[in-house]
Write a protein that holds these residues in place. Structure first.
Motif, PDB file in Angstrom:
ATOM      1  N   TYR A 140       0.840  -1.202   0.000  1.00 17.69           N
ATOM      2  CA  TYR A 140       0.000   0.000   0.000  1.00 17.69           C
ATOM      3  C   TYR A 140       0.876   1.254   0.000  1.00 17.69           C
ATOM      4  O   TYR A 140       0.648   2.193  -0.776  1.00 17.69           O
ATOM      5  N   LEU A 141       1.872   1.270   0.877  1.00 17.85           N
ATOM      6  CA  LEU A 141       2.767   2.431   0.956  1.00 17.85           C
ATOM      7  C   LEU A 141       3.525   2.621  -0.355  1.00 17.85           C
ATOM      8  O   LEU A 141       3.718   3.754  -0.809  1.00 17.85           O
ATOM      9  N   GLN A 142       3.956   1.524  -0.959  1.00 18.94           N
ATOM     10  CA  GLN A 142       4.673   1.607  -2.235  1.00 18.94           C
ATOM     11  C   GLN A 142       3.788   2.210  -3.323  1.00 18.94           C
ATOM     12  O   GLN A 142       4.213   3.104  -4.070  1.00 18.94           O
ATOM     13  N   TYR A 143       2.551   1.742  -3.420  1.00 21.13           N
ATOM     14  CA  TYR A 143       1.644   2.256  -4.449  1.00 21.13           C
ATOM     15  C   TYR A 143       1.258   3.706  -4.178  1.00 21.13           C
ATOM     16  O   TYR A 143       1.054   4.486  -5.121  1.00 21.13           O
ATOM     17  N   LEU A 144       1.152   4.071  -2.915  1.00 24.71           N
ATOM     18  CA  LEU A 144       0.839   5.468  -2.585  1.00 24.71           C
ATOM     19  C   LEU A 144       1.972   6.398  -3.021  1.00 24.71           C
ATOM     20  O   LEU A 144       1.723   7.511  -3.501  1.00 24.71           O
ATOM     21  N   LYS A 145       3.207   5.938  -2.870  1.00 25.27           N
ATOM     22  CA  LYS A 145       4.343   6.736  -3.345  1.00 25.27           C
ATOM     23  C   LYS A 145       4.323   6.850  -4.862  1.00 25.27           C
ATOM     24  O   LYS A 145       4.657   7.901  -5.422  1.00 25.27           O
ATOM     25  N   GLN A 146       3.920   5.761  -5.540  1.00 22.78           N
ATOM     26  CA  GLN A 146       3.798   5.816  -6.997  1.00 22.78           C
ATOM     27  C   GLN A 146       2.709   6.804  -7.411  1.00 22.78           C
ATOM     28  O   GLN A 146       2.874   7.561  -8.382  1.00 22.78           O
ATOM     29  N   ILE A 147       1.597   6.813  -6.685  1.00 25.93           N
ATOM     30  CA  ILE A 147       0.519   7.756  -6.976  1.00 25.93           C
ATOM     31  C   ILE A 147       1.007   9.188  -6.811  1.00 25.93           C
ATOM     32  O   ILE A 147       0.677  10.075  -7.613  1.00 25.93           O
ATOM     33  N   ASP A 148       1.817   9.421  -5.792  1.00 31.53           N
ATOM     34  CA  ASP A 148       2.364  10.763  -5.574  1.00 31.53           C
ATOM     35  C   ASP A 148       3.244  11.192  -6.738  1.00 31.53           C
ATOM     36  O   ASP A 148       3.178  12.335  -7.205  1.00 31.53           O
ATOM     37  N   LYS A 149       4.063  10.271  -7.251  1.00 36.72           N
ATOM     38  CA  LYS A 149       4.930  10.602  -8.392  1.00 36.72           C
ATOM     39  C   LYS A 149       4.101  10.870  -9.646  1.00 36.72           C
ATOM     40  O   LYS A 149       4.391  11.810 -10.407  1.00 36.72           O
ATOM     41  N   TYR A 179     -10.582   4.251  -2.983  1.00 38.77           N
ATOM     42  CA  TYR A 179     -10.570   2.794  -2.801  1.00 38.77           C
ATOM     43  C   TYR A 179      -9.558   2.386  -1.732  1.00 38.77           C
ATOM     44  O   TYR A 179      -9.856   1.562  -0.854  1.00 38.77           O
ATOM     45  N   PHE A 180      -8.366   2.940  -1.821  1.00 39.19           N
ATOM     46  CA  PHE A 180      -7.311   2.619  -0.855  1.00 39.19           C
ATOM     47  C   PHE A 180      -7.742   2.998   0.557  1.00 39.19           C
ATOM     48  O   PHE A 180      -7.579   2.220   1.501  1.00 39.19           O
ATOM     49  N   ASN A 181      -8.275   4.198   0.703  1.00 40.91           N
ATOM     50  CA  ASN A 181      -8.634   4.687   2.035  1.00 40.91           C
ATOM     51  C   ASN A 181      -9.719   3.821   2.664  1.00 40.91           C
ATOM     52  O   ASN A 181      -9.638   3.450   3.837  1.00 40.91           O
ATOM     53  N   THR A 182     -10.730   3.472   1.867  1.00 41.39           N
ATOM     54  CA  THR A 182     -11.815   2.632   2.379  1.00 41.39           C
ATOM     55  C   THR A 182     -11.303   1.253   2.783  1.00 41.39           C
ATOM     56  O   THR A 182     -11.643   0.736   3.856  1.00 41.39           O
ATOM     57  N   SER A 183     -10.479   0.650   1.932  1.00 46.23           N
ATOM     58  CA  SER A 183      -9.954  -0.686   2.224  1.00 46.23           C
ATOM     59  C   SER A 183      -9.003  -0.674   3.412  1.00 46.23           C
ATOM     60  O   SER A 183      -9.022  -1.589   4.244  1.00 46.23           O
ATOM     61  N   LEU A 184      -8.174   0.353   3.503  1.00 49.86           N
ATOM     62  CA  LEU A 184      -7.226   0.439   4.611  1.00 49.86           C
ATOM     63  C   LEU A 184      -7.944   0.568   5.948  1.00 49.86           C
ATOM     64  O   LEU A 184      -7.540  -0.046   6.949  1.00 49.86           O
ATOM     65  N   LYS A 185      -9.006   1.344   5.987  1.00 53.89           N
ATOM     66  CA  LYS A 185      -9.763   1.499   7.240  1.00 53.89           C
ATOM     67  C   LYS A 185     -10.431   0.182   7.630  1.00 53.89           C
ATOM     68  O   LYS A 185     -10.476  -0.173   8.816  1.00 53.89           O
ATOM     69  N   GLU A 216       2.046   0.608   9.985  1.00 55.07           N
ATOM     70  CA  GLU A 216       2.151   0.882   8.548  1.00 55.07           C
ATOM     71  C   GLU A 216       0.783   1.130   7.922  1.00 55.07           C
ATOM     72  O   GLU A 216       0.641   1.972   7.023  1.00 55.07           O
ATOM     73  N   ILE A 217      -0.231   0.387   8.381  1.00 59.50           N
ATOM     74  CA  ILE A 217      -1.587   0.590   7.861  1.00 59.50           C
ATOM     75  C   ILE A 217      -2.071   2.000   8.196  1.00 59.50           C
ATOM     76  O   ILE A 217      -2.641   2.710   7.338  1.00 59.50           O
ATOM     77  N   ARG A 218      -1.834   2.436   9.433  1.00 61.09           N
ATOM     78  CA  ARG A 218      -2.270   3.780   9.829  1.00 61.09           C
ATOM     79  C   ARG A 218      -1.481   4.856   9.088  1.00 61.09           C
ATOM     80  O   ARG A 218      -2.023   5.914   8.755  1.00 61.09           O
ATOM     81  N   GLN A 219      -0.204   4.589   8.842  1.00 67.12           N
ATOM     82  CA  GLN A 219       0.589   5.529   8.049  1.00 67.12           C
ATOM     83  C   GLN A 219       0.051   5.618   6.626  1.00 67.12           C
ATOM     84  O   GLN A 219      -0.032   6.711   6.049  1.00 67.12           O
ATOM     85  N   ALA A 220      -0.338   4.466   6.069  1.00 64.94           N
ATOM     86  CA  ALA A 220      -0.906   4.458   4.718  1.00 64.94           C
ATOM     87  C   ALA A 220      -2.236   5.212   4.684  1.00 64.94           C
ATOM     88  O   ALA A 220      -2.522   5.929   3.710  1.00 64.94           O
ATOM     89  N   ILE A 221      -3.057   5.057   5.713  1.00 62.13           N
ATOM     90  CA  ILE A 221      -4.327   5.783   5.776  1.00 62.13           C
ATOM     91  C   ILE A 221      -4.077   7.286   5.784  1.00 62.13           C
ATOM     92  O   ILE A 221      -4.740   8.060   5.077  1.00 62.13           O
ATOM     93  N   GLU A 222      -3.098   7.713   6.577  1.00 62.29           N
ATOM     94  CA  GLU A 222      -2.775   9.144   6.650  1.00 62.29           C
ATOM     95  C   GLU A 222      -2.267   9.661   5.311  1.00 62.29           C
ATOM     96  O   GLU A 222      -2.669  10.742   4.855  1.00 62.29           O
ATOM     97  N   MET A 223      -1.413   8.880   4.674  1.00 65.36           N
ATOM     98  CA  MET A 223      -0.891   9.288   3.364  1.00 65.36           C
ATOM     99  C   MET A 223      -2.011   9.376   2.332  1.00 65.36           C
ATOM    100  O   MET A 223      -2.072  10.315   1.526  1.00 65.36           O
ATOM    101  N   ALA A 224      -2.919   8.392   2.340  1.00 59.71           N
ATOM    102  CA  ALA A 224      -4.031   8.394   1.389  1.00 59.71           C
ATOM    103  C   ALA A 224      -4.917   9.614   1.596  1.00 59.71           C
ATOM    104  O   ALA A 224      -5.376  10.238   0.625  1.00 59.71           O
TER     105      ALA A 224
END
Length: 308
Positions: A140-149, A179-185, A216-224
């Motif tokens: 999740y964190l990897q894909y979020l970084k890709q989305i940022d790029k 989608y990411f935010n809903t699934s991560l929560k 890591e899940i909570r970090q991904a939620i915050e990033m999303a």
């Protein structure tokens, strides 16, 4: 597709048949493969088929001595544009095996099968579960970084072109983040239930590993959430910029129309079928000069009022 693996001498090894403490993975399984697993491993068919529903959300369920954990894992599709989504991954823990079920091929499962993830042992089922969950959180964190790029690239493209294509791609990214935010929560809620230790017995090492997953899940939620807010704000800003640019273009075109109207009015008189009576009919250059002067004066006034 049915694949059987087991950790032998610390190495993930492919097997041809079911064994004690093996890992069975099903990717978009056929009915024959499902029946084979149900019959040979004595698992509950309802738990086994649960992850084959695309709309299934993250949850945990228990039937007798079998525990099902469904986790939403990130997925990426590349067509005309990169689109991120999530799919359910079912992890079924039985007394003798651990079974995973997924509708599509996942790079997370591929990494486990290829031995890329270190420290994975199929006989330690709870630890194996948490290794999968940690890999999911990292992806999740990897894909979020890709989305940022991708977003940063789209932003630069919008400054240059401001076409609908870039705005549509930004909309796809925003949808992916939803989608990411809903699934991560949903994953977070499931992991918190596991953390209580009422459904799955946790050892000290497992407890620490699960807490790492939750971090890591909570970090991904915050990033999303942050990326979603940034993209949403940027889309609103660019929509306003495009609207303002349209207003500027219309303002310039209106000013040009006014300037072109002046000579049309003057020369319109001299284009009539009248042989006499028109002023300065022998001095054609005087109306031409007058039109040029009026156009210049009007252009200066429009420029002074920032209308040209």
């Amino acid at each position: 597709m049915l694949a059987i693996h087991k950790t032998v001498d610390g190495v993930m090894t492919r097997l041809d048949q079911f064994e004690e403490n093996c890992w069975v993975h099903l990717t978009y399984p056929s009915e024959d493969e499902l029946d084979q697993v149900v019959t040979r491993l004595k698992v509950d068919p309802g738990l086994l088929r649960a992850a084959l529903d695309e709309e299934e959300t993250s949850r945990i369920d228990t039937e007798e001595d079998q525990t099902l954990i469904i986790i939403d894992v990130p997925s990426v599709e590349k067509d005309d544009a990169v689109i991120y989504s999530t799919i359910p991954l079912g992890i079924l823990i039985t007394p003798h095996q651990i079974i995973t079920v997924c509708l599509k091929e996942s790079s997370i499962i591929d990494d486990l099968q290829d031995g890329i993830v270190k420290g994975v042992r199929t006989e330690q089922k709870t630890n194996f579960l948490f290794r999968i969950l940690l890999r999911v959180a990292s992806r999740y964190l990897q894909y979020l970084k890709q989305i940022d790029k991708i977003y940063n690239y789209m932003e630069r493209q919008l400054y240059k072109s401001q076409r609908n294509k870039e705005l549509i791609q930004l909309l796809d990214l925003e949808k992916s983040l939803v989608y990411f935010n809903t699934s991560l929560k949903a994953n977070e809620v499931t992991l918190e239930k596991i953390l209580r230790g009422r459904i799955i017995t946790l050892y000290e090492e497992d407890h620490d590993l699960l807490e790492d997953v939750l971090i890591e899940i909570r970090q991904a939620i915050e990033m999303a959430n942050i990326y979603s807010s940034i993209i949403s704000g940027m889309m609103d800003a660019f929509a306003s910029v495009i609207s303002n640019n349209l207003n500027v273009i219309m303002k310039v075109l209106t000013s040009i129309t006014i300037l072109l109207t002046i000579p049309n009015i003057i020369f319109g008189f001299y284009g009539m079928n009248i042989t006499a009576g028109l002023p300065l009919d022998q001095f054609w250059w005087i109306p031409l000069l007058a039109a040029a002067v009026l156009i210049t004066i009007t252009a200066i006034i429009l420029k002074h009022r920032d209308l040209f």
